[in-house]
Scaffold this motif. Structure first.
Motif: not given
Length: 96
Positions: A9-12, A43-50
């Motif tokens: 899942l990726w947040a808006a 996920r912890v921190g930034g990044g492009d993943g879900p």
């Protein structure tokens, strides 16, 4: 035969907490359909993943469809549209 799903899942934009709140609500419906949330990680921190990854077991396709059509889940469709930018669902099997 048990179906194991891996849900990514990726947040808006700016909707991380809304995604978590929505998932708290809909995942609480899984046991009603004979399923179990095996794992839920964020996920912890930034990044492009879900933002969130879940492993969910459901007894069979009929129970999975019943969960997907659950009226309480469907009633939250507007929240889902606002909070979640992308969802990928994979059917997986455990190797180890």
């Amino acid at each position: 035969m048990t179906i194991r799903l891996c849900v990514l899942l990726w947040a808006a934009d700016g909707q991380e907490d809304a995604l978590t709140g929505y998932e708290d609500q809909v995942l609480s419906l899984i046991p009603r359909h004979g399923g179990e949330v095996r794992s839920r990680v964020r996920r912890v921190g930034g990044g492009d993943g879900p933002l969130e990854v879940q492993l969910i077991d459901l007894p069979d396709d009929a129970r999975m469809q019943a969960y997907l059509q659950d009226p309480e889940r469907l009633a939250l469709a507007d929240v889902h549209r606002r909070a979640i930018a992308r969802t990928d669902v994979l059917t997986v099997e455990t190797i180890v």
